[in-house]
Design a protein around this motif. Structure first.
Motif, PDB file in Angstrom:
ATOM      1  N   ARG A 224      -2.928   6.654   7.052  1.00  0.00           N
ATOM      2  CA  ARG A 224      -2.023   5.980   6.123  1.00  0.00           C
ATOM      3  C   ARG A 224      -1.323   6.990   5.218  1.00  0.00           C
ATOM      4  NH1 ARG A 224      -1.652   0.673   5.898  1.00  0.00           N
ATOM      5  NH2 ARG A 224      -0.444   1.374   7.642  1.00  0.00           N
ATOM      6  N   LEU A 225      -2.096   7.991   4.756  1.00  0.00           N
ATOM      7  CA  LEU A 225      -1.542   9.026   3.878  1.00  0.00           C
ATOM      8  C   LEU A 225      -0.405   9.774   4.581  1.00  0.00           C
ATOM      9  CD1 LEU A 225      -2.341  10.121   1.031  1.00  0.00           C
ATOM     10  CD2 LEU A 225      -3.349  12.053   2.231  1.00  0.00           C
TER      11      LEU A 225
ATOM     12  N   PHE B  58       8.962   9.657   2.997  1.00  0.00           N
ATOM     13  CA  PHE B  58       9.903  10.301   2.074  1.00  0.00           C
ATOM     14  C   PHE B  58      10.749  11.327   2.798  1.00  0.00           C
ATOM     15  CE2 PHE B  58       6.354   9.169  -0.730  1.00  0.00           C
ATOM     16  CZ  PHE B  58       7.056   8.436  -1.651  1.00  0.00           C
TER      17      PHE B  58
ATOM     18  N   ALA C 100       0.789   3.890  -2.997  1.00  0.00           N
ATOM     19  CA  ALA C 100       0.520   5.304  -2.730  1.00  0.00           C
ATOM     20  C   ALA C 100       1.659   6.168  -3.245  1.00  0.00           C
ATOM     21  CB  ALA C 100       0.315   5.526  -1.235  1.00  0.00           C
ATOM     22  N   ALA C 101       2.889   5.692  -3.043  1.00  0.00           N
ATOM     23  CA  ALA C 101       4.038   6.465  -3.505  1.00  0.00           C
ATOM     24  C   ALA C 101       4.013   6.611  -5.016  1.00  0.00           C
ATOM     25  CB  ALA C 101       5.333   5.791  -3.067  1.00  0.00           C
TER      26      ALA C 101
ATOM     27  N   VAL D 136       2.589   7.635   4.598  1.00  0.00           N
ATOM     28  CA  VAL D 136       3.266   7.569   3.302  1.00  0.00           C
ATOM     29  C   VAL D 136       4.137   8.808   3.109  1.00  0.00           C
ATOM     30  CG1 VAL D 136       2.918   7.651   0.820  1.00  0.00           C
ATOM     31  CG2 VAL D 136       1.560   6.097   2.202  1.00  0.00           C
TER      32      VAL D 136
ATOM     33  N   SER E  90       0.828  -1.200   0.000  1.00  0.00           N
ATOM     34  CA  SER E  90       0.000   0.000   0.000  1.00  0.00           C
ATOM     35  C   SER E  90       0.866   1.255   0.000  1.00  0.00           C
ATOM     36  CB  SER E  90      -0.974   0.001   1.178  1.00  0.00           C
ATOM     37  OG  SER E  90      -0.287   0.175   2.372  1.00  0.00           O
ATOM     38  N   VAL E  91       1.985   1.224   0.723  1.00  0.00           N
ATOM     39  CA  VAL E  91       2.865   2.394   0.721  1.00  0.00           C
ATOM     40  C   VAL E  91       3.461   2.603  -0.666  1.00  0.00           C
ATOM     41  CG1 VAL E  91       5.039   3.323   1.573  1.00  0.00           C
ATOM     42  CG2 VAL E  91       3.414   2.349   3.171  1.00  0.00           C
TER      43      VAL E  91
END
Lengths: 321, 288
Positions: B124-125, B132, A30-31, B128, A26-27
């Motif tokens: 979750r967003l 980074f 999403a990325a 994510v 999922s990561v």
């Protein structure tokens, strides 16, 4: 503990493994999506980027290029194709290098890994030394060290870089000036990159150590006649390590982000350099590949941390997951 | 930013005396911060020279009485450029911090109070985005928007929203469980009033400290973007752009880069120490 952990271990382990795989996917998905949206939002004609200028190709050649990179497909198809390929590790061809993205990244990864590895080792050494020497002591040493850490932490990486170059390369001539390879060329960039990481580590480690040394078990160990050094190294450090390892993800981000700057300051080749190149030339496939790579690395680090916690802290091993 | 937040999360502040006049340590960083404020408001007080005035008789002149920080390859006074660059660099830093705080509060509130499905997606967003490195996110924004001061501000601000959002979310979750919110619920106050009157003010209080430290960090990131050549573009006097300008003259005229970089470093250190002092001060007055 509610329930009986032992009887549920095997299926629970499988569930946890599947859950983690879900998290990774999922990561990554999403990325990929974020990167795709960001890159499609860029104004400009990809064919012009591919060929190095507006209108340098005729219509037939243009159509061939568009078809080859799949730019004629509807956005949804481009997206679906992109995500499916990306999850399989295929990011397409770099516009700029005309090579598979994976190849370009793999080539650049070497110097960056060297730099990151050297910086991490240095940072660990410096951070550990500073924390072990000064934790729990009231005096000038602790004050000086933690003050120094605060200063280093809020100092730009490029400032260290510039100073190191001016001092050691130009004035003293000890190290090569710009670029180059081998160990001598690695020293200054690694030092510049490691200082902020070391400061961060030292602060968190010291905090953890002081917390551990204030626990009743520290008194018990001291009463057994164990020396101060052994107490710190063998017992307190394990507790502090747990606190510090939660930072490892942050540290990784620091290394990757810092390497973009460090490579620019020292004129080194590597991931940072190709990232900047990809942005300057709008090399979308390469940029997407780089974004996915950084997401993948950070997810993997976080997962291996979970495993590491279990090694460091036996209490987690005994508890049901 | 994330590392800063991590520190604040982890470190228990020193229990110091709550009175600021007993803490001379707080006054030391105040001096550079005040100097920055003056340089922003009235750069003319520090230097009579214009940032883009070219003195052809003094090209690459080392620091001396006429030019305190020396001159660059076009004969422009480096000190004047640093002083006149202050307002732009600080504006970008402040603006970015405001963008990050506003976005962080909205996202953090939503991630704590929205319906369960939305909440899970938002959490979750945030995760994510936290995966980074910030500078990579900022660079992606630059790719989409292009270079320039306003876009640099947005890039730095947007890239640090996730860190603030996580902090606000955890604060909101704490406040929601507190006695006074329970009390307000029992009294039958409407949900809107509870959120506006109780949850938001209490959950955003720690942001003051975090934003102070975050300001220093934003100034750093913005100058880093310009240094790479992807933020503010050179002829404009901005701190990072100044450094990038001087990189090619490091062997013959190191002052073009090193002195402005030192000003950036001292400024950010002062702002950060001030933020830390503020943290100790507030913790002291809380009696926690």
């Amino acid at each position: 503990m509610p329930g009986s952990p032992r009887s549920r271990t095997a299926p629970a382990g499988l569930v946890v493994a599947l859950q983690r795989l879900g998290v990774i996917l999922s990561v990554l998905w999403a990325a990929a999506t974020i990167a795709f949206v960001a890159i499609k939002a860029i104004p400009g004609d990809p064919v012009a980027i591919l060929t190095g200028g507006e209108n340098v190709v005729d219509a037939a050649e243009r159509a061939a290029l568009v078809a080859r990179y799949g730019l004629d497909q509807p956005l949804a198809v481009q997206y679906a194709r992109y995500v499916a390929h990306a999850l399989a590790g295929d990011f397409g061809q770099s516009y700029q290098y005309r090579l598979p993205v994976i190849t370009v990244i793999a080539e650049a990864a070497g110097p960056t890994l060297q730099l990151a590895g050297a910086a991490m080792v240095l940072a660990l050494g410096l951070g550990l030394a500073s924390a072990l020497v000064s934790a729990g002591r009231r005096g000038w040493l602790r004050g000086v060290l933690s003050g120094l850490e605060l200063v280093v932490l809020s100092t730009p990486v490029y400032w260290f870089g510039l100073l190191l170059i001016v001092l050691f390369s130009f004035t003293l001539g000890w190290f090569p000036i710009i670029g180059g390879d081998g160990i001598p060329a690695l020293v200054l960039p690694a030092v510049a990159l490691s200082l902020p990481l070391a400061a961060l580590l030292a602060q968190v480690l010291r905090d953890g150590l002081e917390e551990a040394l204030a626990q009743p078990f520290a008194l018990t160990i001291r009463m057994r006649g164990v020396g101060e050094a052994a107490l710190r190294l063998r017992h307190a450090l394990r507790h502090a390590a747990l606190a510090a390892s939660t930072l490892a993800g942050t540290l990784f981000a620091g290394v990757l982000g810092g390497s973009i700057l460090t490579e620019t300051v020292f004129g080194r080749s590597g991931i940072g350099q190709i990232t900047i190149q990809a942005i300057r030339t709008r090399d979308m496939p390469l940029l997407l590949g780089l974004v996915m790579l950084s997401a993948l690395a950070s997810v993997l680090i976080n997962l291996s941390l979970d495993a590491l916690y279990r090694r460091i802290d036996p209490r987690l091993r005994r508890a049901a997951p | 930013m994330t590392d800063m937040l991590a520190i604040i999360d982890r470190l228990r502040p020193d229990r110091g005396s709550p009175a600021p006049w007993h803490r001379p340590g707080l006054l030391v960083p105040l001096v550079p911060v005040l100097l920055l404020a003056v340089a922003t408001a009235a750069p003319g007080l520090f230097t009579g020279l214009a940032p883009d005035a070219i003195d052809t008789d003094a090209i690459l002149a080392p620091p001396g009485p006429a030019h305190g920080f020396g001159t660059d390859q076009l004969g422009r006074d480096v000190f004047a450029r640093v002083v006149h660059g202050t307002s732009l660099s600080l504006t970008i830093g402040l603006g970015a911090t405001l963008v990050a705080c506003a976005g962080g509060v909205l996202l953090g509130l939503a991630a704590a109070l929205a319906p369960p499905v939305v909440r899970a997606i938002l959490v979750r967003l945030i995760d994510v985005f936290l995966a980074f490195p910030e500078i990579l996110l900022a660079l992606l924004v630059i790719v989409a928007l292009g270079r320039g001061p306003a876009n640099t501000l947005l890039a730095v601000g947007l890239s640090s929203i996730a860190g603030y959002a996580r902090l606000v979310r955890s604060q909101v979750l704490q406040v929601v469980r507190s006695g006074y919110v329970e009390h307000a619920v029992a009294l039958g106050e409407p949900r809107r009033t509870i959120i506006l009157r109780h949850v938001i003010p209490n959950a955003t209080r720690p942001l003051v400290v975090v934003a102070t430290i975050g300001l220093g960090h934003a100034v750093l990131t913005a100058s880093a973007l310009s240094f790479i050549g992807l933020g503010v573009v050179p002829p404009v006097a901005e701190w990072g752009a100044l450094l990038a300008d001087g990189r090619n003259y490091l062997d013959t005229a190191p002052w073009i880069s090193v002195l402005p970089a030192t000003v950036v470093a001292v400024s950010v250190i002062a702002i950060t120490i001030l933020g830390r002092g503020l943290q100790d001060l507030l913790a002291g007055s809380d009696g926690s």
